[in-house]
Design a protein around this motif. Structure first.
Motif, PDB file in Angstrom:
ATOM      1  N   ILE A  72      -1.328   1.686  -3.900  1.00  0.00           N
ATOM      2  CA  ILE A  72      -2.310   0.741  -3.591  1.00  0.00           C
ATOM      3  C   ILE A  72      -1.957  -0.423  -4.318  1.00  0.00           C
ATOM      4  N   THR A  73      -2.138  -1.646  -3.797  1.00  0.00           N
ATOM      5  CA  THR A  73      -1.859  -2.993  -4.614  1.00  0.00           C
ATOM      6  C   THR A  73      -3.407  -3.437  -4.469  1.00  0.00           C
ATOM      7  N   LEU A  74      -4.218  -3.629  -5.571  1.00  0.00           N
ATOM      8  CA  LEU A  74      -5.495  -3.906  -5.546  1.00  0.00           C
ATOM      9  C   LEU A  74      -5.669  -5.357  -5.115  1.00  0.00           C
ATOM     10  N   GLY A  75      -6.500  -5.503  -3.999  1.00  0.00           N
ATOM     11  CA  GLY A  75      -7.001  -6.660  -3.670  1.00  0.00           C
ATOM     12  C   GLY A  75      -5.977  -7.250  -2.296  1.00  0.00           C
ATOM     13  N   ASP A  76      -5.063  -6.159  -2.361  1.00  0.00           N
ATOM     14  CA  ASP A  76      -4.078  -6.473  -1.029  1.00  0.00           C
ATOM     15  C   ASP A  76      -3.863  -5.314  -0.110  1.00  0.00           C
ATOM     16  N   PRO A  77      -4.908  -5.032   0.733  1.00  0.00           N
ATOM     17  CA  PRO A  77      -4.414  -3.997   1.435  1.00  0.00           C
ATOM     18  C   PRO A  77      -3.169  -3.948   2.434  1.00  0.00           C
ATOM     19  N   ASP A  78      -2.705  -4.862   2.985  1.00  0.00           N
ATOM     20  CA  ASP A  78      -1.683  -5.346   3.831  1.00  0.00           C
ATOM     21  C   ASP A  78      -0.354  -5.142   2.760  1.00  0.00           C
ATOM     22  N   GLY A  79      -0.448  -5.229   1.549  1.00  0.00           N
ATOM     23  CA  GLY A  79       0.667  -5.142   0.564  1.00  0.00           C
ATOM     24  C   GLY A  79       0.837  -3.712   0.015  1.00  0.00           C
ATOM     25  N   GLN A  84       0.798   0.447   4.689  1.00  0.00           N
ATOM     26  CA  GLN A  84       1.914  -0.167   5.436  1.00  0.00           C
ATOM     27  C   GLN A  84       2.668   1.155   5.945  1.00  0.00           C
ATOM     28  N   LYS A  85       2.552   2.298   5.367  1.00  0.00           N
ATOM     29  CA  LYS A  85       2.947   3.629   5.911  1.00  0.00           C
ATOM     30  C   LYS A  85       2.124   4.152   7.075  1.00  0.00           C
ATOM     31  N   ILE A  86       0.807   4.013   7.081  1.00  0.00           N
ATOM     32  CA  ILE A  86       0.148   4.464   8.201  1.00  0.00           C
ATOM     33  C   ILE A  86       0.296   3.286   9.219  1.00  0.00           C
ATOM     34  N   ALA A 111      -9.599   1.239   8.412  1.00  0.00           N
ATOM     35  CA  ALA A 111     -10.535   0.546   8.001  1.00  0.00           C
ATOM     36  C   ALA A 111     -11.136   0.302   6.533  1.00  0.00           C
ATOM     37  N   THR A 112     -11.619   1.802   6.623  1.00  0.00           N
ATOM     38  CA  THR A 112     -12.508   2.139   5.494  1.00  0.00           C
ATOM     39  C   THR A 112     -11.426   1.886   3.965  1.00  0.00           C
ATOM     40  N   ILE A 113     -10.267   2.554   4.211  1.00  0.00           N
ATOM     41  CA  ILE A 113      -9.322   2.370   3.237  1.00  0.00           C
ATOM     42  C   ILE A 113      -8.979   1.013   2.805  1.00  0.00           C
ATOM     43  N   LYS A 114      -8.737   0.348   3.839  1.00  0.00           N
ATOM     44  CA  LYS A 114      -8.242  -1.173   3.663  1.00  0.00           C
ATOM     45  C   LYS A 114      -9.465  -1.929   3.042  1.00  0.00           C
TER      46      LYS A 114
END
Length: 157
Positions: A72-79, A84-86, A111-114
């Motif tokens: 995980i990259t804090l504050g950046d779900p798409d990064g 990305q893998k999911i 969506a919850t994880i993002k």
């Protein structure tokens, strides 16, 4: 027929729903995300197996990451690598799906994880973790480390 009691009851439920759905209460925490990861990911990225040297059982382990880097990259779900893998349909691997309960994550779970990652992956606050023991309590014999005593002297007959 709508009675006064029914109106008051409905109004009470609406007021309650408004307080339950407030922005402060709607914040996603680790408490919301870990069950999803335990259900969907930990079979391969947990205690028994750590595929790619990745353990997804805690926020700290996700930040540490595995062979490909932090999950995980804090504050950046798409990064974040996990998203990305999911989203890229790489996880779970297609050849593993359906085996031992391994299934694709639902859109709601993703969506919850993002949202959790976007909010900085907040940890679940621990309520009441401060000790209620006083210094006087800590001096009680039951809280002292065991010490080896001397063996009693016995007379052999």
């Amino acid at each position: 027929m709508i009675t006064r009691a029914t109106s008051l009851l409905a109004g009470g439920f609406l007021a309650l729903a408004g307080s339950v759905l407030s922005a402060e209460d709607a914040s996603v925490t680790e408490h919301d995300v870990l069950p999803i990861l335990l259900h969907r990911c930990v079979i391969c990225h947990g205690a028994n197996f750590t595929e790619g040297d990745l353990d997804l059982r805690s926020r700290a382990e996700m930040l540490k990451g595995g062979e490909s880097g932090p999950a995980i990259t804090l504050g950046d779900p798409d990064g974040s690598l996990i998203v990305q893998k999911i989203v890229g349909d790489e996880m779970p691997p297609k050849d593993s799906r359906g085996r031992a309960g391994i299934e694709v994550m639902s859109p709601h779970e993703l969506a919850t994880i993002k949202e959790w990652i976007a909010n900085g992956a907040p940890e679940t606050p621990v309520v009441g973790s401060e000790s209620k023991l006083t210094e006087r309590d800590r001096r009680h014999w039951a809280f002292q480390p065991p010490q080896k005593g001397e063996a009693p002297q016995v007379e052999v007959a």
